[in-house]
Motif scaffolding. Structure first.
Motif, PDB file in Angstrom:
ATOM      1  N   SER A  85       0.830  -1.193   0.000  1.00 26.45           N
ATOM      2  CA  SER A  85       0.000   0.000   0.000  1.00 26.45           C
ATOM      3  C   SER A  85       0.870   1.251   0.000  1.00 26.45           C
ATOM      4  O   SER A  85       1.827   1.356   0.777  1.00 26.45           O
ATOM      5  CB  SER A  85      -0.897  -0.002   1.246  1.00 26.45           C
ATOM      6  N   PRO A  87       0.561   5.847  -0.795  1.00 24.56           N
ATOM      7  CA  PRO A  87      -0.390   6.947  -0.925  1.00 24.56           C
ATOM      8  C   PRO A  87      -0.830   7.148  -2.375  1.00 24.56           C
ATOM      9  O   PRO A  87      -0.053   6.929  -3.320  1.00 24.56           O
ATOM     10  CB  PRO A  87       0.400   8.162  -0.427  1.00 24.56           C
ATOM     11  N   SER A  90       1.257   9.156  -4.751  1.00 27.47           N
ATOM     12  CA  SER A  90       2.631   8.709  -4.935  1.00 27.47           C
ATOM     13  C   SER A  90       2.814   7.705  -6.066  1.00 27.47           C
ATOM     14  O   SER A  90       3.955   7.330  -6.365  1.00 27.47           O
ATOM     15  CB  SER A  90       3.141   8.073  -3.633  1.00 27.47           C
ATOM     16  N   ALA A 131      -2.606   2.064  -4.527  1.00 30.66           N
ATOM     17  CA  ALA A 131      -3.154   3.200  -3.782  1.00 30.66           C
ATOM     18  C   ALA A 131      -4.640   2.976  -3.580  1.00 30.66           C
ATOM     19  O   ALA A 131      -5.398   2.933  -4.542  1.00 30.66           O
ATOM     20  CB  ALA A 131      -2.902   4.499  -4.531  1.00 30.66           C
ATOM     21  N   GLY A 135      -7.293   5.661   1.444  1.00 34.22           N
ATOM     22  CA  GLY A 135      -6.041   5.958   2.112  1.00 34.22           C
ATOM     23  C   GLY A 135      -5.620   4.850   3.059  1.00 34.22           C
ATOM     24  O   GLY A 135      -6.292   3.837   3.204  1.00 34.22           O
ATOM     25  N   ASP A 136      -4.488   5.060   3.717  1.00 36.76           N
ATOM     26  CA  ASP A 136      -3.925   4.064   4.625  1.00 36.76           C
ATOM     27  C   ASP A 136      -3.290   4.816   5.786  1.00 36.76           C
ATOM     28  O   ASP A 136      -2.307   5.537   5.609  1.00 36.76           O
ATOM     29  CB  ASP A 136      -2.884   3.220   3.889  1.00 36.76           C
ATOM     30  N   HIS A 150       6.061   9.398   0.411  1.00 38.53           N
ATOM     31  CA  HIS A 150       5.805   8.397  -0.620  1.00 38.53           C
ATOM     32  C   HIS A 150       5.941   6.967  -0.096  1.00 38.53           C
ATOM     33  O   HIS A 150       5.648   6.012  -0.821  1.00 38.53           O
ATOM     34  CB  HIS A 150       6.784   8.572  -1.783  1.00 38.53           C
ATOM     35  N   ARG A 153       3.314   1.777   3.126  1.00 41.59           N
ATOM     36  CA  ARG A 153       2.586   1.742   4.400  1.00 41.59           C
ATOM     37  C   ARG A 153       2.471   0.342   4.985  1.00 41.59           C
ATOM     38  O   ARG A 153       2.198   0.176   6.162  1.00 41.59           O
ATOM     39  CB  ARG A 153       1.182   2.313   4.207  1.00 41.59           C
TER      40      ARG A 153
END
Length: 325
Positions: A85, A87, A90, A131, A135-136, A150, A153
């Motif tokens: 994961s 963003p 990014s 992505a 979100g994460d 960037h 995650r």
């Protein structure tokens, strides 16, 4: 089942050269080496764990780098893609970054509201950066190699390839996953609250070749259990339903049980506890070869069989080298 996993714990794959493996995941993807140890079942082979700052469940991709290893066959009975994961803003940065390093990367693809890049590691393991539109919230490992804005995650999802649609889906249901969507022969399932780190795609193709686990393939996929008591209850329920499940195995940083889903993929249920900081401080994770107590008496012999690794110094963005093992 009366129990349900909250998501992925880790994915373990087979690699060749350990230095090439470390270079790619530390430098190209910017993950943290959270533990340098050995394959407890074959201690002349490293077991390298990559993840976030603390090596939290759901961020971990681990490897057995065997040195010289024959390439595997990607196909049914395997996890054929492992996704991380990142963003949403990014994705373009990652495409340019990986291409600048000489990695062949797909164009950005859109599916189910997600943007994804697909590529392979040096051994041919299929990877993706995805992505998620929601979100994460997980924090990246900020090591000065990849800009934190960037940074990866954690795990996003895995793709299981199967020729036994009904059997694979039934096992995922027994693990507490629920169906989310379908796109042709690709079905998505989610654990817990869903989202990155709790997703699995099932790719159904009875005509696909049978996979062979060797270099550049996934060995197993692990799902989370909060503690040993829950894991034991889970094992009992699986056995009662006819699954062939191993005894609990001590992996030092978690406890594990293993079994195969009907489509052939090896699955694991791993405990969240006790974690990777039980035998070295958080700031020093991965810097030294750590062995479980039962292997310590043979440390000298084990180290003699392991290649030294040159690793970037996390405290120095200029890639100052340090040696391990």
């Amino acid at each position: 089942m009366t129990l349900a996993t909250s998501g992925l714990h880790h994915v373990t794959a087979i690699a060749g050269n350990p230095q090439a493996n470390a270079d790619f995941y530390l430098r190209s993807l910017g993950l943290r080496l959270v533990k340098t140890t050995v394959n407890f079942d074959a201690p002349d082979v490293y077991h390298l764990y990559y993840g976030d700052e603390q090596g939290q469940p759901g961020t971990l991709l681990t490897f057995f780098p065997f040195g010289k290893v024959a390439p595997g066959i990607h196909g049914n009975g395997q996890a054929t893609r492992t996704a991380f994961s990142v963003p949403a803003a990014s994705i373009g940065w990652w495409r340019d970054h990986l291409r600048a390093l000489g990695t062949e990367v797909s164009e950005i693809a859109e599916r189910d509201g997600e943007a994804a890049l697909t590529f392979h590691d040096p051994d041919g393991l299929e990877l993706a950066l995805v992505a998620h539109p929601q979100g994460d919230p997980r924090a990246p490992w900020d090591n000065g190699i990849i800009p934190a804005g960037h940074g990866v995650r954690g795990l996003h999802s895995v793709t299981l390839s199967t020729g036994d649609e009904g059997g694979t889906i039934a096992m995922l249901a027994e693990l507490g996953l629920r169906a989310e969507s379908q796109d042709g022969n690709r079905l998505r399932f989610a654990a817990g609250e869903g989202g990155p780190g709790a997703l699995v795609d099932v790719l159904v193709d009875p005509r696909a070749p049978q996979g062979l686990v060797a270099g550049g393939t996934v060995h197993h996929v692990a799902w989370r259990a909060p503690d040993e008591q829950t894991q034991l209850r889970w094992r009992q329920e699986l056995v009662e339903r006819g699954a062939q499940v191993t005894e609990v195995r001590d992996r030092q940083y978690f406890r594990s049980i293993y079994f195969r889903e009907p489509g052939g993929t090896l699955l694991e249920i791993a405990t969240d506890e006790p974690g990777f900081a039980i035998d070295e401080p958080l700031l020093e994770l991965g810097r030294a070869l750590k062995l479980p107590p039962w292997l310590e008496p043979t440390r000298e012999q084990i180290q003699a069989k392991l290649a030294s690794l040159s690793l970037p110094d996390e405290n120095n963005p200029g890639f100052a080298e340090r040696e391990t093992a």
